[in-house]
Design an enzyme around this catalytic site. Structure first.
Site, mmCIF file in Angstrom:
data_model
loop_
_atom_site.group_PDB
_atom_site.id
_atom_site.type_symbol
_atom_site.label_atom_id
_atom_site.label_comp_id
_atom_site.label_asym_id
_atom_site.label_seq_id
_atom_site.Cartn_x
_atom_site.Cartn_y
_atom_site.Cartn_z
ATOM 1 N N GLU A 116 0.788 -1.330 -0.071
ATOM 2 C CA GLU A 116 0.103 -0.329 0.455
ATOM 3 C C GLU A 116 0.848 1.271 0.636
ATOM 4 O OE1 GLU A 116 -2.124 -0.680 3.809
ATOM 5 O OE2 GLU A 116 -2.761 -2.242 3.165
ATOM 6 N N LYS A 118 2.314 4.515 1.351
ATOM 7 C CA LYS A 118 2.854 5.383 2.810
ATOM 8 C C LYS A 118 2.211 6.627 3.055
ATOM 9 C CE LYS A 118 5.420 5.130 7.110
ATOM 10 N NZ LYS A 118 5.330 6.560 7.045
ATOM 11 N N ASP A 120 1.443 10.295 4.248
ATOM 12 C CA ASP A 120 2.217 11.372 4.916
ATOM 13 C C ASP A 120 1.163 11.851 5.132
ATOM 14 O OD1 ASP A 120 4.035 12.061 6.320
ATOM 15 O OD2 ASP A 120 5.138 13.244 4.783
ATOM 16 N N TYR A 232 -6.730 1.372 6.688
ATOM 17 C CA TYR A 232 -6.265 0.590 6.447
ATOM 18 C C TYR A 232 -5.856 -0.563 7.132
ATOM 19 C CZ TYR A 232 -2.334 3.671 8.766
ATOM 20 O OH TYR A 232 -2.583 4.478 9.662
ATOM 21 N N LYS A 319 11.026 3.555 2.596
ATOM 22 C CA LYS A 319 10.444 4.313 1.991
ATOM 23 C C LYS A 319 10.917 5.334 0.307
ATOM 24 C CE LYS A 319 9.975 7.175 5.315
ATOM 25 N NZ LYS A 319 10.102 7.555 6.472
ATOM 26 N N CYS A 413 6.785 48.467 -4.407
ATOM 27 C CA CYS A 413 6.667 47.438 -5.222
ATOM 28 C C CYS A 413 7.758 47.080 -6.364
ATOM 29 C CB CYS A 413 5.305 47.907 -6.029
ATOM 30 S SG CYS A 413 4.640 46.864 -7.275
ATOM 31 N N CYS A 416 5.884 48.495 -9.022
ATOM 32 C CA CYS A 416 5.427 49.570 -10.206
ATOM 33 C C CYS A 416 6.545 51.545 -9.105
ATOM 34 C CB CYS A 416 3.673 49.965 -9.788
ATOM 35 S SG CYS A 416 3.586 50.583 -8.186
ATOM 36 N N CYS A 431 1.278 46.242 -1.917
ATOM 37 C CA CYS A 431 1.306 46.971 -3.207
ATOM 38 C C CYS A 431 -0.553 47.459 -3.401
ATOM 39 C CB CYS A 431 2.039 46.771 -4.671
ATOM 40 S SG CYS A 431 1.042 47.877 -5.806
ATOM 41 N N CYS A 436 -1.051 49.450 -10.306
ATOM 42 C CA CYS A 436 -0.120 48.903 -10.550
ATOM 43 C C CYS A 436 0.375 47.533 -11.909
ATOM 44 C CB CYS A 436 0.244 48.157 -9.294
ATOM 45 S SG CYS A 436 1.546 46.710 -9.162
HETATM 46 S S1 IVH Z 1 0.504 0.393 8.848
HETATM 47 C C1 IVH Z 1 0.598 -2.456 12.175
HETATM 48 N N1 IVH Z 1 -0.171 1.628 6.294
HETATM 49 O O1 IVH Z 1 2.995 5.426 9.069
HETATM 50 C C2 IVH Z 1 -0.033 -1.230 11.602
HETATM 51 N N2 IVH Z 1 0.600 2.597 7.604
HETATM 52 O O2 IVH Z 1 5.573 4.558 10.196
HETATM 53 C C3 IVH Z 1 1.178 0.122 11.150
HETATM 54 N N3 IVH Z 1 0.668 4.805 7.167
HETATM 55 O O3 IVH Z 1 1.695 5.303 12.006
HETATM 56 C C4 IVH Z 1 0.428 0.685 10.423
HETATM 57 N N4 IVH Z 1 0.167 4.447 5.434
HETATM 58 O O4 IVH Z 1 0.792 6.688 10.179
HETATM 59 C C5 IVH Z 1 0.226 1.782 7.598
HETATM 60 N N5 IVH Z 1 -0.964 2.430 4.137
HETATM 61 C C6 IVH Z 1 -0.488 2.189 5.283
HETATM 62 C C7 IVH Z 1 -0.013 3.557 5.735
HETATM 63 C C8 IVH Z 1 0.905 3.469 7.231
HETATM 64 C C9 IVH Z 1 0.565 5.199 5.917
HETATM 65 C C10 IVH Z 1 1.375 5.591 8.696
HETATM 66 C C11 IVH Z 1 0.963 5.256 9.412
HETATM 67 C C12 IVH Z 1 2.110 5.162 10.415
HETATM 68 C C13 IVH Z 1 3.285 5.443 9.963
HETATM 69 C C14 IVH Z 1 4.312 4.467 10.454
#
Ligand code: IVH
Length: 675
Positions: A116, A118, A120, A232, A319, A413, A416, A431, A436
């Site tokens: 999945e 991740k 932010d 998730y 990452k 400005c 102008c 301004c 302008c």
């Molecule tokens: S699973 C045991 N799935 O990433 C389950 N986390 O660095 C652990 N996060 O604190 C989390 N997308 O806030 C999971 N698809 C995803 C995620 C996800 C974002 C975040 C989550 C977690 C952090 C870990």
């Protein structure tokens, strides 16, 4: 059935409809009715509930409204530790992880996975008892979180109830779901754009904005921020647990949750491909993703592998390469916006960030430069997230050589040369010269833009050319342009000049809301412009409105009301309006009605009319239905939604009865359309 029972039935129907439309809009991004129709359903529900407060339930859509502010968040013990994830930064890191867990349990060798993105954002933990959202918390330290239930309720993507019966997959009596709250990159930019125009401080990045917004003691503030959610994980469940992550995600979907997208991977090789897929797709995702999460599909196996510290062994965050780099700040430039706001931007030694060469980045505002003590010549950290304009995070103080130059905001400005001004309570410098040229170009760009007068083929480049050549001094001057004027400019052939002139002239027929948007009044975007058009009906009425009249409209507060009054009182703007009127650019409400402002309550419905009507002629009735989005046909069939029955109905009535098609009187028809 008595009246009460009918009313209660209607109440339930309304709740169901609103939930359905919330789901379509906020979860599937696929609205099927207009905002106006939605507002009408909502208003009707509110009305019934105000007459019968005893019928209000915590999962009613009206309960999303912000409750009272509190002075602190209560602490909540999570039912289980809310775990984190260990990280890998390259393929070797993933292979090492796989090898490590294979040694612990040999079933891992043949395991399958789910990958999945991740997201932010920030973790939230959502409790549902008997199908009702009863509590929601932040992660906190993973053991104890903060109770942000009232704030979470304002997030429309979050289901306030989930099905416990009447469904193919009923939810258990108690379930705790984990997800991520975030702001989409697009909403983040929109929010900042609005703040910038209002001279307020902009937010630095989407994640902090989401986190700050959710952790507000006043839920009304949270409600005003564009937060959304994807889920998730199931933290706890009373009853049968899903066997696999795939099943888990399917269950969440079936219960009505917005669920993160995922890829099923039968083996480790396809996991690596899934990572590449998301890395490639990174810029197309609506949110900032900082990696891919690899999860063993077999939940029991993952659980049995256990936890190291706070990280479960059965999952890994792979990452993405950071999109933060360092480069040299060569200079600081200043843009002048439509409302005269001065915005500084960084001119950088070109640097590649995630495949894109970045030469400029936003510096947010002058306060930011001062707070971070950013100096010209500094090495700075630059971040690029999705399609958001790259932004400066800060200087690297340790890399200073002593040759860096402190920065002083301009006193005049840059476009102008007039003195800039600062208003009490705002961070921005303005301004205030109405003539302008930089502002004029931005204003014209806005006037011709797609959401305003929508003049095809005209953009900032051409508008700039007109201004530079002295052809246009305000928006009204566009309407005096002739083909010959354009032919004198560089880059215009006969056809292009002709097309532009035609497009400009055609825009005279644009409706009132678009015209109001085009004026560029601070705080008046699409929604407010629509409300103003509906409320006042004509430009002349709007021009004569008082601050009290304006504030009668829901959603218009004192700031916007004052901005509107100020705009119409400015002599230069009055002059502009006079010229526009003279050139025939003066939309009237009649046109509006025919266009789109009538609520499209009859959308998707087919009507047949029989007998003589009282109020309308046949033609008028047809217009009325069509204006509200409906269709009128001559004969009754199974596709007919309603038969409208007047005096002395013909055989159509018999046919409708035979086909069990509901009938409406003329009065009922008008009532349905809210008239
Ligand atoms: S699973 C045991 N799935 O990433 C389950 N986390 O660095 C652990 N996060 O604190 C989390 N997308 O806030 C999971 N698809 C995803 C995620 C996800 C974002 C975040 C989550 C977690 C952090 C870990």
């Amino acid at each position: 059935m008595d009246d009460q029972t009918n009313l209660k039935k209607r109440l339930q129907e309304l709740r169901q409809q609103i939930r359905f439309h919330d789901y379509q809009y906020y979860v599937l991004n696929n609205p099927v009715i207009s905002d106006y129709e939605y507002d009408q359903l909502y208003a009707e529900l509110k009305h019934i509930e105000s007459e019968h407060p005893e019928w209000i339930t915590p999962d009613s859509p009206t309960q999303r409204v912000a409750g009272a502010a509190s002075d602190k968040f209560e602490k909540i013990n999570h039912p289980k530790p809310i775990l984190s994830l260990s990280n890998a930064f390259d393929k070797n890191g993933v292979l090492d992880w796989f090898e490590r867990i294979s040694k612990i349990d040999e079933r891992v060798e043949k395991a399958d996975f789910v990958v999945e993105p991740k997201i932010d954002g920030l973790t939230v933990v959502l409790h549902y008892r008997d199908g009702i959202f009863v509590q929601g918390a932040t992660r906190g330290d993973g053991i104890i979180g903060e109770d942000v239930t009232a704030n979470l309720k304002t997030i429309k993507a979050l289901p306030l109830s989930i099905p416990i019966s009447n469904s193919n997959s009923p939810a258990p009596p108690y379930v705790v779901v984990r997800g991520e709250v975030f702001i989409t990159l697009k909403d983040f930019e929109l929010l900042n754009h609005k703040l910038e125009e209002a001279g307020e401080k902009v937010y630095l990045n989407p994640r902090n904005t989401a986190s700050g917004s959710l952790r507000q003691l006043d839920p009304a503030i949270t409600a005003s921020r564009p937060l959304t959610l994807l889920t998730y994980d199931i933290v706890q469940i009373e009853g049968e647990r899903p066997r696999t992550q795939q099943e888990l995600l399917n269950l969440l979907t079936a219960w009505g949750f917005p669920v993160v997208e995922s890829l099923y991977c039968p083996d480790l090789n396809s996991v690596l491909r899934a990572y590449d897929y998301y890395l490639e797709k990174r810029d197309q995702l609506a949110y900032e993703a900082d990696g891919a999460v690899i999860k063993l599909n077999d939940i029991q196996l993952a659980d049995q592998l256990g936890v190291v510290g706070k990280d479960p062994r059965g999952a890994l965050a792979f990452k993405f390469p950071a999109r933060e780099v360092t480069t040299k700040l060569l200079d600081i430039g200043v843009n002048v916006g439509r409302t005269g706001v001065l915005t500084p931007y960084a001119i950088l030694e070109p640097v590649e960030i995630g495949g894109v060469v970045v030469k400029q980045a936003t510096l947010h505002n002058f306060d930011f430069i001062a707070e971070k003590d950013i100096r010209i010549g500094d090495r700075v950290v630059v971040k690029r997230a999705g399609d958001v304009i790259p932004y400066i995070i800060g200087p690297i103080i340790a890399a200073r050589t002593g040759n860096e130059q402190p920065y002083h905001p301009p006193q005049t400005c840059p476009a102008c040369g007039q003195k800039v001004e600062h208003f009490e309570g705002e961070v921005a410098w303005y301004c205030v010269n109405a003539a302008c040229p930089a502002q004029l170009v931005r204003n014209l760009e806005h006037f011709v833009s797609r959401s305003a007068m929508d003049i095809a083929g005209l953009g900032i480049k051409l508008v700039e050319q007109f201004v530079d050549a002295g052809l246009v001094k305000d928006a009204a001057d566009l309407y005096t342009l002739k083909k010959e004027d354009l032919l004198k400019l560089e880059g215009y052939a006969e056809k292009k000049a002709e097309n532009i002139i035609t497009a400009i002239q055609q825009s005279k027929n644009q409706n009132l809301p678009r015209f109001i948007i085009g004026l560029g009044i601070r705080g008046v975007g699409e929604v407010v412009a629509n409300d103003l058009a509906i409320h006042f009906g004509s430009l002349d009425n709007l021009m004569n409105a008082t601050i009290v009249d304006l504030m009668e409209i829901e959603g218009i507060g004192p700031n916007i009301a004052q901005a509107i009054i100020d705009w119409f009182q400015t002599p230069r703007n009055q002059e502009l309006l006079k010229k526009l009127k003279k050139y025939g650019v003066w939309p009237v409400q009649i046109e509006l009605k025919q266009n789109k402002l009538e609520p499209q309550v009859f959308a998707g419905k087919t009507f047949v009319i029989t007998g003589t009507l009282d109020h309308f002629s046949r033609e008028e009735a047809k217009d009325f239905i069509e204006k509200h989005g409906g269709k009128v046909t001559d004969s009754v069939s199974k596709n007919t939604t309603y038969l409208v029955v007047g005096i002395n109905p013909g055989s159509k009535l018999e046919k409708a009865k035979a086909l069990k098609i509901p009938t409406l009187s003329e009065a009922e028809l008008m009532k349905m359309a809210g008239e």
